[in-house]
Write an enzyme that holds these catalytic residues in place. Structure first.
Site, PDB file in Angstrom:
ATOM      1  N   HIS A  75     116.602  43.227 103.485  1.00 50.14           N
ATOM      2  CA  HIS A  75     116.313  43.363 104.919  1.00 50.14           C
ATOM      3  C   HIS A  75     114.829  43.684 105.133  1.00 50.14           C
ATOM      4  CE1 HIS A  75     120.537  43.079 105.575  1.00 50.14           C
ATOM      5  NE2 HIS A  75     120.843  44.302 105.192  1.00 50.14           N
ATOM      6  N   ASP A  78     120.245  34.987 107.813  1.00 43.67           N
ATOM      7  CA  ASP A  78     121.279  35.316 106.834  1.00 43.67           C
ATOM      8  C   ASP A  78     120.740  35.179 105.409  1.00 43.67           C
ATOM      9  OD1 ASP A  78     123.772  36.107 105.984  1.00 43.67           O
ATOM     10  OD2 ASP A  78     124.690  34.137 106.189  1.00 43.67           O
ATOM     11  N   GLY A  79     121.286  35.977 104.532  1.00 43.24           N
ATOM     12  CA  GLY A  79     120.961  35.840 103.104  1.00 43.24           C
ATOM     13  C   GLY A  79     120.161  36.990 102.517  1.00 43.24           C
ATOM     14  N   ARG A  83     127.859  28.324 110.304  1.00 50.42           N
ATOM     15  CA  ARG A  83     128.635  28.793 111.458  1.00 50.42           C
ATOM     16  C   ARG A  83     127.729  29.591 112.388  1.00 50.42           C
ATOM     17  NH1 ARG A  83     131.324  31.344 106.898  1.00 50.42           N
ATOM     18  NH2 ARG A  83     130.250  33.282 106.412  1.00 50.42           N
ATOM     19  N   LEU A  84     128.266  29.870 113.600  1.00 49.09           N
ATOM     20  CA  LEU A  84     127.450  30.581 114.597  1.00 49.09           C
ATOM     21  C   LEU A  84     127.696  32.089 114.610  1.00 49.09           C
ATOM     22  CD1 LEU A  84     127.450  28.089 117.616  1.00 49.09           C
ATOM     23  CD2 LEU A  84     125.577  28.622 116.067  1.00 49.09           C
ATOM     24  N   ARG A 122     120.020  28.582 111.146  1.00 46.58           N
ATOM     25  CA  ARG A 122     120.692  29.598 110.334  1.00 46.58           C
ATOM     26  C   ARG A 122     120.267  29.425 108.884  1.00 46.58           C
ATOM     27  NH1 ARG A 122     126.480  32.313 110.550  1.00 46.58           N
ATOM     28  NH2 ARG A 122     126.245  33.618 108.715  1.00 46.58           N
ATOM     29  N   GLY A 146     121.059  40.085 101.740  1.00 47.34           N
ATOM     30  CA  GLY A 146     121.772  40.812 100.687  1.00 47.34           C
ATOM     31  C   GLY A 146     121.801  40.020  99.392  1.00 47.34           C
ATOM     32  N   LEU A 169     104.651  34.042 124.448  1.00 53.77           N
ATOM     33  CA  LEU A 169     105.933  33.885 123.754  1.00 53.77           C
ATOM     34  C   LEU A 169     106.776  35.126 124.030  1.00 53.77           C
ATOM     35  CD1 LEU A 169     107.742  32.630 121.402  1.00 53.77           C
ATOM     36  CD2 LEU A 169     106.393  34.027 119.839  1.00 53.77           C
ATOM     37  N   ARG A 175     120.653  45.804  98.722  1.00 56.44           N
ATOM     38  CA  ARG A 175     120.664  44.925  99.896  1.00 56.44           C
ATOM     39  C   ARG A 175     119.537  45.243 100.890  1.00 56.44           C
ATOM     40  NH1 ARG A 175     124.995  42.165 101.049  1.00 56.44           N
ATOM     41  NH2 ARG A 175     124.635  42.384 103.278  1.00 56.44           N
ATOM     42  N   TRP A 180     119.793  37.622  98.495  1.00 55.67           N
ATOM     43  CA  TRP A 180     118.425  37.488  97.989  1.00 55.67           C
ATOM     44  C   TRP A 180     118.040  38.731  97.186  1.00 55.67           C
ATOM     45  CZ3 TRP A 180     113.773  40.115  98.741  1.00 55.67           C
ATOM     46  CH2 TRP A 180     112.617  39.424  98.365  1.00 55.67           C
ATOM     47  N   TRP A 234     128.338  47.015 112.445  1.00 54.25           N
ATOM     48  CA  TRP A 234     128.637  48.454 112.328  1.00 54.25           C
ATOM     49  C   TRP A 234     129.636  48.695 111.198  1.00 54.25           C
ATOM     50  CZ3 TRP A 234     125.183  51.198 114.692  1.00 54.25           C
ATOM     51  CH2 TRP A 234     124.663  50.793 115.920  1.00 54.25           C
TER      52      TRP A 234
HETATM   53  C1  FPP Z   1     122.024  39.128 107.408  1.00 49.34           C
HETATM   54  O1  FPP Z   1     121.879  39.058 106.013  1.00 49.34           O
HETATM   55  C2  FPP Z   1     120.951  39.915 107.999  1.00 49.34           C
HETATM   56  C3  FPP Z   1     121.119  40.999 108.819  1.00 49.34           C
HETATM   57  C4  FPP Z   1     122.434  41.495 109.203  1.00 49.34           C
HETATM   58  C5  FPP Z   1     119.986  41.767 109.330  1.00 49.34           C
HETATM   59  C6  FPP Z   1     118.732  41.043 109.655  1.00 49.34           C
HETATM   60  C7  FPP Z   1     117.713  42.056 109.941  1.00 49.34           C
HETATM   61  C8  FPP Z   1     116.449  42.035 109.539  1.00 49.34           C
HETATM   62  C9  FPP Z   1     115.806  40.928 108.779  1.00 49.34           C
HETATM   63  C10 FPP Z   1     115.667  43.239 109.855  1.00 49.34           C
HETATM   64  C11 FPP Z   1     114.447  43.072 110.623  1.00 49.34           C
HETATM   65  C12 FPP Z   1     114.599  42.390 111.910  1.00 49.34           C
HETATM   66  C13 FPP Z   1     113.722  42.501 112.916  1.00 49.34           C
HETATM   67  C14 FPP Z   1     113.919  41.627 114.084  1.00 49.34           C
HETATM   68  C15 FPP Z   1     112.592  43.448 112.923  1.00 49.34           C
HETATM   69  P1  FPP Z   1     123.086  39.589 105.122  1.00 49.34           P
HETATM   70  O2  FPP Z   1     122.858  41.032 104.851  1.00 49.34           O
HETATM   71  O3  FPP Z   1     124.387  39.281 105.779  1.00 49.34           O
HETATM   72  O4  FPP Z   1     122.914  38.753 103.817  1.00 49.34           O
HETATM   73  P2  FPP Z   1     124.065  38.252 102.837  1.00 49.34           P
HETATM   74  O5  FPP Z   1     124.856  37.213 103.595  1.00 49.34           O
HETATM   75  O6  FPP Z   1     123.298  37.680 101.696  1.00 49.34           O
HETATM   76  O7  FPP Z   1     124.869  39.448 102.466  1.00 49.34           O
END
Ligand code: FPP
Length: 233
Positions: free
Chosen positions: A31, A14-15, A188-189, A182, A17, A125, A27, A19, A63
């Site tokens: 990713h 998480d984080g 949270r989960l 996390r 967006g 792994l 955003r 970041w 989605w």
């Molecule tokens: C949540 O951050 C992150 C995601 C929904 C996507 C995570 C996906 C990747 C890092 C892409 C690559 C993954 C692999 C396994 C190749 P957020 O967008 O919710 O951040 P925010 O809470 O700051 O908005």
């Protein structure tokens, strides 16, 4: 005696967006940079001897994000799979995907099948990517499958155990996670491995996912080694 090294580590990334926003960028840039953290955790897991590493890459709820972000995440998954496959193979890493596969775009499905078959012989792994995954829908699907078996007489209701349900989850026959990490500061989960994480140690860090590196991963492992797991006893 608890094992000081977790067998299975699961990660909620998480984080991204926030970041990206803190760097004045879109955003999706977060990713994209987040993939480097995935690589760092794989390196850390290989060194530490962790056997299973599960990443929450895309939830069924995701989605609902803007179409451009969803498309970019799907592209990123496809690109990462193509780019990383040779290195993962060389490292002895096997990739598996969990989630409602039928609901992901055909192109992504083909890439998933490709990386799973190209890395099938990896023994050091297993990297598990949760894509179009949600724990409640996984458990609901399992309950439905069990009900169908009961209806056909293949299974008697009195014979249903916790193992029966575990066996119907996407994660069967993986071991349950010992440690769930996390990033991004929330605690949270978010519908991730709810059944499987019943006795997992939870580790929350304010570090945003794209900043999470091998040292941060090792810090989480060190914290796990200090915890005493009692499993309710
Ligand atoms: C949540 O951050 C992150 C995601 C929904 C996507 C995570 C996906 C990747 C890092 C892409 C690559 C993954 C692999 C396994 C190749 P957020 O967008 O919710 O951040 P925010 O809470 O700051 O908005």
């Amino acid at each position: 005696m608890n094992s000081p090294t977790p067998i299975h580590v699961a990660l909620i990334m998480d984080g991204n967006g926030r970041w990206a926003a803190s760097h004045g960028r879109e955003r999706v840039w977060g990713h994209t940079n987040g993939t480097e953290s995935v690589r760092a955790c794989i390196r850390g897991a290989l060194v530490a001897g962790v056997r299973w590493l599960t990443f929450y890459a895309f939830s069924t709820e995701n989605w609902g994000r803007p179409a451009e972000e969803v498309d970019a995440l799907m592209e990123l998954l496809c690109d990462s799979v193509v780019k990383e496959a040779p290195e993962l193979r060389a490292q002895g890493v096997r990739v598996k995907v969990i989630g409602a596969r039928g609901g992901v775009p055909e192109k992504v499905r083909r890439h998933i099948e490709q990386i799973e078959s190209e890395t099938a012989s990896g023994e050091k792994l297993t990297v598990v990517l949760a894509i179009n995954y949600s724990s409640r829908s996984e458990i609901t699907r399992a309950a439905s499958q069990i009900a169908s078996k009961a209806l056909t007489g293949e299974l008697s209701p009195v014979m249903i155990t916790e193992q029966t349900l575990s066996d119907q989850l996407y994660t069967a026959p993986m071991p349950d996670p010992d440690l769930v990490i996390r990033t991004g500061g929330e605690q949270r989960l978010s519908n991730f491995l709810l059944w499987q994480a019943a006795y997992a140690e939870l580790y929350f860090t304010p570090v945003m996912w794209p900043d999470f590196d091998e040292n941060h991963f090792n810090e989480a492992l060190a914290e796990f080694a200090r915890r005493e797991r009692r499993y309710g006893r």
